[in-house]
Design an enzyme around this catalytic site. Sequence first.
Site: not given
Length: 523
Positions: A143, A173, A249
């Site tokens: 993402h 992911d 992230s």
Amino acid sequence: MMKRKEFMLGAVAGLTFAAAATAGGVIDWPSAQAGPVAGVSGRLAPTAGAAGLAFAPPQGAPLSFADIFQQVAPAVVQIDVKTRVRRPSMIQIPGLPFALPNPNSDGGGEEGEEGADGEGTTALGAGSGFFIAANGFIVTNNHVVADATEIMVKLADGRELEARVIGRDEATDLAVIKVDGTDFPFVTFEETAQPRVGDWVIAVGNPFGLGGTATAGIVSAQSRQNLDDPTSSFVDFLQIDAAINRGNSGGPTFDIYGRVIGVNSAIYSPTGGSVGIGFAIPASVAKPITDQLMRGGTVERGFVGLGLNTFNPDRWEALGQPRDFKGAYVESVTPGGPSDQAGVQQGDLLVGVNGRPVANGTEATRAVGAARPGETIRLEVIRDGRRRTINVRSGVRPSESELLADQDQGGGEGPRNAPITPQGQSVEGATVSAITPPLRSRFGIPESVTGVIITGVERGSPAAEAGLQAGFVISRVGNRAVGSAADFAAAVQEIKAAGRPSVLLFVTAGGQRGTLVLKFAAE
């Protein structure tokens, strides 16, 4: 800022005055007397003796994380991305039955189409990553780099390098990007030992654009599932309490030996900031996926074209199964897909894949995904109380975004206006009718949705307690498809006659499919 500076100057002046006055002997402290304090006098020399053991670091705890951070930090990078966001041509304002033209649209087409220049607006994003090889391969989250038009990587020494995507995997992911160059510092995944709940962890990344940030905590829990739709089938997350925030992230989670045990991916937060609940993709998942991405750029999984559902004990009981039933309910079969061609039917109970039992839909999906496309997969199902084995030739699993888009198709708008007078047959307090064209139009039901429609619910009835409402469409009662009020009434009566206390209803409402347990009134 000025108030803070004035406060600091005043505080320093006050401290200076107090020190000078005390040294000069001008202040006579009330009740001050010479002598021991609490029986102690003279210079105090604290020791870490037996009395101090309660505050000593426990065995295995590091005195500091500084050495570990100093060793691994050069491998952690900041990732800045640019993406193109297409502006919709129409705007839907709540309360209005129609959409309005967007004056800032990129073009005059349908929503999601590009304008004449095909560019849209530029959006900026940031994340983290880490070198996994000396030749420039970097691991991050999918993402972070999905749909990026430009990716810049900032190294720990301040250098900025342009990167390109090597491969992405929506289902976990994870993504791998690469910068040109050699001899980069890199870290490795922990492959031999699994972290335990309570083990120390260190998260390093780029929260809010503040690169080179380290936080520490412990593993709070393991095997957290179903955090979001794209990763729900293939990732059991580590839960950590080391603070991770927006921008973390894709960054690594280390153990106290500097080995990567996870890839930071998500947080749970009511505010958008860290509340001590973060989630990392474990190394046991990340390493094989990133290895595959580095080699070929894609991850292929087996696919049989089944929509599976796992029920709670009440729903299994309402379906006529033991409350502790292990397996998955076949909620849908992709038309023309591998399972459809092999003869799997909606309503089958999937209890095994390739000779191994499966406890739920997640286990079944992972077992199927582990197969190579083209292989024959043996599905063990229960149909009409009998076990049977169906051989299915595996296809290639579509991307998670494609699968989610398929689930959203045919959603409909939901009820436009409630009917003035309920029409149909009353069963357990619900007025049920076949779906006529006027009812389909009134409740905004797509042509693809079939079954019977609830046109009214009696207050305080079993139907009301089950949560049924006018406009709900019921496609199945237990394992029996229904298309008329008579079908619905007969199916309910059959289950009641069998002595079961409840029945499972398969419902479509507002474009969403689900199940409700209808408990029968005592007679």
